[in-house]
Design an enzyme around this catalytic site. Structure first.
Site, PDB file in Angstrom:
ATOM      1  N   VAL A   1       0.864  -1.178   0.000  1.00  0.00           N
ATOM      2  CA  VAL A   1       0.000   0.000   0.000  1.00  0.00           C
ATOM      3  C   VAL A   1       0.906   1.234   0.000  1.00  0.00           C
ATOM      4  O   VAL A   1       1.818   1.335   0.815  1.00  0.00           O
ATOM      5  CB  VAL A   1      -0.880  -0.001   1.273  1.00  0.00           C
ATOM      6  N   CYS A   2       0.654   2.152  -0.909  1.00  0.00           N
ATOM      7  CA  CYS A   2       1.489   3.357  -0.987  1.00  0.00           C
ATOM      8  C   CYS A   2       1.309   4.217   0.262  1.00  0.00           C
ATOM      9  O   CYS A   2       0.190   4.596   0.616  1.00  0.00           O
ATOM     10  CB  CYS A   2       1.115   4.180  -2.209  1.00  0.00           C
TER      11      CYS A   2
END
Lengths: 98, 119, 123
Positions: free
Chosen positions: B77-78
């Site tokens: 997940v960024c």
């Protein structure tokens, strides 16, 4: 190159942009783009014209989900998700026209 | 073949996450490797463990978690996109990890193919 | 693939700024990719060309004006900015309306350039 389109050509310009710019190759219609591959839709003429230059595929589960599994334009090739995977391999690169 | 996948939309709102999941499952079934799935933009919302769909609906978050467990898929997940949208370690579902955008670039350099699913 | 582990990355921007966050977050990926020493190209077509319009004033919508970042790209060694000619014309814009120097390509040249890429990310 595999061009992946996921929007209806009747409400969004992605497919039209792809056809305008892309070097002839493979096009896969997924999600709401499957409407482009159904007979009688207003974009049918443009798709048929493009089929002279591009090989057009449609993701059958997306077509079936929308109740149009029996309205596929002749000459468009139906694939399942496994066929989608194969197309990303047989082409050297791919682009999702989001 | 080694695949990287990018998911740019949240669950339920858009079909992107479903399409990405079905693609990943099909690739694995064909003997390919799904090396990493990178969640960007609203796609970070796929990682919220607070997600609770109605019982008769698919559980998109748990489905990703299970895929990660069973097939060693790296779910990233960024961090910048996650912080903007309130996704933190505290509410991160199992199988996901938060990291930088470099992980997306790395997926592009290391995978044979990078496929994007979004709006 | 290009030599030495360097891949050709192309970022295709087809969405206008502010209406959605895609343009801003795309720019964040571009900056990181350059730091990885990859061969980076940016394409602006369709409503994406509006991202480069000069004179963006965002005070009234209480949103950060991120357009100056396009001018900073050069400092990150990102110099390949391409704009599709037909998209510009369809929006009544010319190169003089844009806030950075770009290479304007016709649709066929643009298609050929896309075809040469290893990784195409579209936002």
């Amino acid at each position: 190159m595999l061009h992946i389109i996921n929007k209806s050509p009747l409400s969004n310009g992605s497919l039209e942009s792809c056809l305008r710019v892309a070097v002839p190759g493979d096009i896969l219609l997924t999600e709401d783009a499957v409407y482009a591959a159904t007979s009688g839709n207003a974009f049918e003429g443009k798709l048929r014209e493009a089929m002279g230059r591009f090989k057009v595929y449609v993701l059958q589960p997306d077509l079936d989900a929308r109740g149009l599994g029996d309205r596929l334009i002749e000459g468009v090739t139906s694939v399942d998700h496994g066929g989608f995977v194969d197309l990303t391999i047989s082409n050297n690169s791919c682009q999702s026209w989001l | 073949m080694k695949f990287g996948i990018v998911v740019n939309e949240g669950p339920y709102q858009h079909q992107a996450s479903d399409s990405a999941y079905l693609f990943a499952k099909a690739a694995i079934a064909k003997g390919h490797e799904v090396w990493r799935v990178f969640f960007y933009h609203d796609g970070v919302n796929n990682a919220s463990k607070l997600t609770e769909p109605p019982q008769d609906d698919r559980h998109i978050v748990n489905r990703w978690t299970k895929l990660a467990e069973e097939h060693k898929v790296d779910l990233v997940v960024c961090v910048a996109a996650a912080m903007r949208r309130g996704i933190r370690e505290e509410n991160l579902a199992a199988g996901f990890r938060i990291s930088g955008l470099g992980q997306l670039v790395e997926a592009g350099t290391k995978c044979d193919r990078l496929i994007t699913f979004g709006d | 693939m290009s030599e030495g582990g360097v891949k050709k990355f192309m970022f295709v921007n087809r969405k206008a700024p502010y209406g959605t966050i895609y343009a801003l977050e795309s720019l964040e990926v571009v900056l990181i990719t350059a730091a990885f020493d990859q061969d980076v190209s940016l394409v602006f077509m369709d409503d994406g060309v509006y991202q480069l319009k000069k004179g963006q004033q965002t005070k009234g919508i209480e949103t950060k004006n991120f357009s100056p970042t396009y001018r900073a790209l050069e400092g990150y060694d990102i110099e390949k900015l391409y704009v599709e000619k037909e998209s510009l014309e369809a929006r009544g814009l010319t190169e003089a309306d844009l806030l950075v120097d770009v290479t304007v390509l016709g649709r066929a040249e643009m298609g050929a350039l896309m075809n040469e890429q290893d990784v195409v990310l579209s936002f």
